[in-house]
Design a protein around this motif. Structure first.
Motif, PDB file in Angstrom:
ATOM      1  N   GLU A  11      -3.324  -0.656  -8.853  1.00 20.96           N
ATOM      2  CA  GLU A  11      -3.164   0.310  -9.600  1.00 20.96           C
ATOM      3  C   GLU A  11      -2.492   1.359  -8.859  1.00 20.96           C
ATOM      4  OE1 GLU A  11      -6.571   1.738 -11.934  1.00 20.96           O
ATOM      5  OE2 GLU A  11      -6.984  -0.201 -12.822  1.00 20.96           O
ATOM      6  N   CYS A  12      -2.503   1.367  -7.644  1.00 17.14           N
ATOM      7  CA  CYS A  12      -1.858   2.491  -7.035  1.00 17.14           C
ATOM      8  C   CYS A  12      -0.420   2.081  -6.786  1.00 17.14           C
ATOM      9  CB  CYS A  12      -2.312   2.609  -5.332  1.00 17.14           C
ATOM     10  SG  CYS A  12      -2.128   1.163  -4.534  1.00 17.14           S
ATOM     11  N   SER A  13       0.325   3.412  -6.332  1.00 13.15           N
ATOM     12  CA  SER A  13       1.886   3.151  -6.506  1.00 13.15           C
ATOM     13  C   SER A  13       2.564   2.686  -5.191  1.00 13.15           C
ATOM     14  CB  SER A  13       2.393   4.694  -6.779  1.00 13.15           C
ATOM     15  OG  SER A  13       2.140   5.575  -6.053  1.00 13.15           O
ATOM     16  N   THR A  14       1.615   2.937  -3.964  1.00 14.48           N
ATOM     17  CA  THR A  14       2.282   2.532  -2.765  1.00 14.48           C
ATOM     18  C   THR A  14       1.495   1.446  -1.949  1.00 14.48           C
ATOM     19  OG1 THR A  14       3.000   4.759  -2.452  1.00 14.48           O
ATOM     20  CG2 THR A  14       3.014   3.469  -0.506  1.00 14.48           C
ATOM     21  N   LEU A  31       7.773  -2.190   1.561  1.00 15.97           N
ATOM     22  CA  LEU A  31       6.938  -0.824   0.926  1.00 15.97           C
ATOM     23  C   LEU A  31       7.311  -1.163  -0.669  1.00 15.97           C
ATOM     24  CD1 LEU A  31       5.258   1.710   0.826  1.00 15.97           C
ATOM     25  CD2 LEU A  31       7.498   2.783   0.852  1.00 15.97           C
ATOM     26  N   ILE A  32       6.354  -1.452  -1.330  1.00 15.45           N
ATOM     27  CA  ILE A  32       6.671  -1.728  -2.879  1.00 15.45           C
ATOM     28  C   ILE A  32       5.636  -0.753  -3.706  1.00 15.45           C
ATOM     29  CG2 ILE A  32       7.241  -4.036  -2.488  1.00 15.45           C
ATOM     30  CD1 ILE A  32       4.489  -4.981  -3.407  1.00 15.45           C
ATOM     31  N   ASN A  33       6.081  -0.874  -5.168  1.00 20.21           N
ATOM     32  CA  ASN A  33       5.345  -0.357  -5.992  1.00 20.21           C
ATOM     33  C   ASN A  33       4.998  -1.460  -6.867  1.00 20.21           C
ATOM     34  OD1 ASN A  33       4.371   0.915  -8.495  1.00 20.21           O
ATOM     35  ND2 ASN A  33       5.711   2.570  -8.273  1.00 20.21           N
ATOM     36  N   PRO A  34       3.708  -2.022  -6.939  1.00 17.41           N
ATOM     37  CA  PRO A  34       3.603  -3.049  -7.925  1.00 17.41           C
ATOM     38  C   PRO A  34       3.821  -3.097  -9.367  1.00 17.41           C
ATOM     39  CG  PRO A  34       1.675  -2.367  -6.509  1.00 17.41           C
ATOM     40  CD  PRO A  34       2.631  -1.275  -6.369  1.00 17.41           C
ATOM     41  N   GLU A  35       3.843  -1.995  -9.714  1.00 12.87           N
ATOM     42  CA  GLU A  35       4.151  -1.640 -11.222  1.00 12.87           C
ATOM     43  C   GLU A  35       5.635  -1.664 -11.593  1.00 12.87           C
ATOM     44  OE1 GLU A  35       2.205   2.171 -12.199  1.00 12.87           O
ATOM     45  OE2 GLU A  35       0.193   1.179 -12.039  1.00 12.87           O
ATOM     46  N   LYS A  36       6.476  -1.479 -10.932  1.00  8.48           N
ATOM     47  CA  LYS A  36       7.894  -1.555 -10.837  1.00  8.48           C
ATOM     48  C   LYS A  36       8.814  -2.498 -10.328  1.00  8.48           C
ATOM     49  CE  LYS A  36       7.911   3.653 -11.656  1.00  8.48           C
ATOM     50  NZ  LYS A  36       8.510   4.876 -11.551  1.00  8.48           N
ATOM     51  N   ILE A  53      -6.973  -6.661   3.328  1.00  7.60           N
ATOM     52  CA  ILE A  53      -6.595  -5.528   2.704  1.00  7.60           C
ATOM     53  C   ILE A  53      -7.356  -4.162   3.174  1.00  7.60           C
ATOM     54  CG2 ILE A  53      -6.384  -4.603   0.226  1.00  7.60           C
ATOM     55  CD1 ILE A  53      -6.972  -7.311  -0.798  1.00  7.60           C
ATOM     56  N   SER A  54      -6.572  -3.030   3.333  1.00  8.09           N
ATOM     57  CA  SER A  54      -6.999  -1.857   3.612  1.00  8.09           C
ATOM     58  C   SER A  54      -6.303  -0.696   2.984  1.00  8.09           C
ATOM     59  CB  SER A  54      -7.235  -1.736   5.163  1.00  8.09           C
ATOM     60  OG  SER A  54      -5.875  -1.855   5.645  1.00  8.09           O
ATOM     61  N   GLY A  60      -2.251   4.965  -0.203  1.00  9.52           N
ATOM     62  CA  GLY A  60      -1.898   3.547  -0.814  1.00  9.52           C
ATOM     63  C   GLY A  60      -2.643   2.579  -0.265  1.00  9.52           C
ATOM     64  N   LEU A  61      -2.166   1.160  -0.205  1.00  5.42           N
ATOM     65  CA  LEU A  61      -3.077   0.040   0.122  1.00  5.42           C
ATOM     66  C   LEU A  61      -1.856  -0.518   1.378  1.00  5.42           C
ATOM     67  CD1 LEU A  61      -4.379  -1.731  -2.943  1.00  5.42           C
ATOM     68  CD2 LEU A  61      -5.581  -0.571  -1.100  1.00  5.42           C
ATOM     69  N   GLN A  62      -2.866  -0.986   2.158  1.00  5.01           N
ATOM     70  CA  GLN A  62      -2.087  -1.828   3.228  1.00  5.01           C
ATOM     71  C   GLN A  62      -2.582  -3.389   3.274  1.00  5.01           C
ATOM     72  OE1 GLN A  62      -2.252  -0.148   7.044  1.00  5.01           O
ATOM     73  NE2 GLN A  62      -1.918  -2.113   8.286  1.00  5.01           N
ATOM     74  N   ILE A  63      -1.628  -4.206   2.887  1.00  2.00           N
ATOM     75  CA  ILE A  63      -1.832  -5.545   2.661  1.00  2.00           C
ATOM     76  C   ILE A  63      -1.250  -6.269   3.846  1.00  2.00           C
ATOM     77  CG2 ILE A  63      -1.839  -7.674   1.351  1.00  2.00           C
ATOM     78  CD1 ILE A  63      -1.374  -5.803  -1.111  1.00  2.00           C
ATOM     79  N   THR A  64      -2.104  -7.327   4.519  1.00  2.00           N
ATOM     80  CA  THR A  64      -1.771  -7.901   5.539  1.00  2.00           C
ATOM     81  C   THR A  64      -1.652  -9.640   5.199  1.00  2.00           C
ATOM     82  OG1 THR A  64      -2.497  -6.475   7.219  1.00  2.00           O
ATOM     83  CG2 THR A  64      -1.966  -8.882   8.020  1.00  2.00           C
TER      84      THR A  64
END
Length: 77
Positions: A11-14, A31-36, A53-54, A60-64
């Motif tokens: 749900e976060c934008s970053t 760097l992505i916005n999952p909604e858009k 995931i952190s 925002g979130l940081q996904i490795t």
């Protein structure tokens, strides 16, 4: 879990996506916005397994994600 399965739940934008490397720090990919931005990510990237995931410092979130396997490793499995 794969990246394509996780993105609809965020749900976060970053979201910063990094690739795990054997030696050294993770390598920044996108760097992505999952909604858009769902249509702008390659299928190869979406099919990779999530390593960790952190939270990042900017709310925002940081996904490795795991590194893509080489052709030799795929044949040995």
């Amino acid at each position: 879990m794969k990246l394509i399965e996780l993105l609809p739940l965020i749900e976060c934008s970053t979201v910063n996506v990094y690739e795990k490397r054997r030696y050294g720090p993770p390598r920044f990919i996108v760097l992505i916005n999952p909604e858009k931005n769902k249509g702008y990510i390659s299928d190869d990237l979406l099919e990779r397994e999530i390593y960790s995931i952190s939270n990042s410092y900017n709310r925002g979130l940081q996904i490795t994600i795991c590194k893509e396997k080489d052709d030799e490793e795929k044949e040995n499995e």
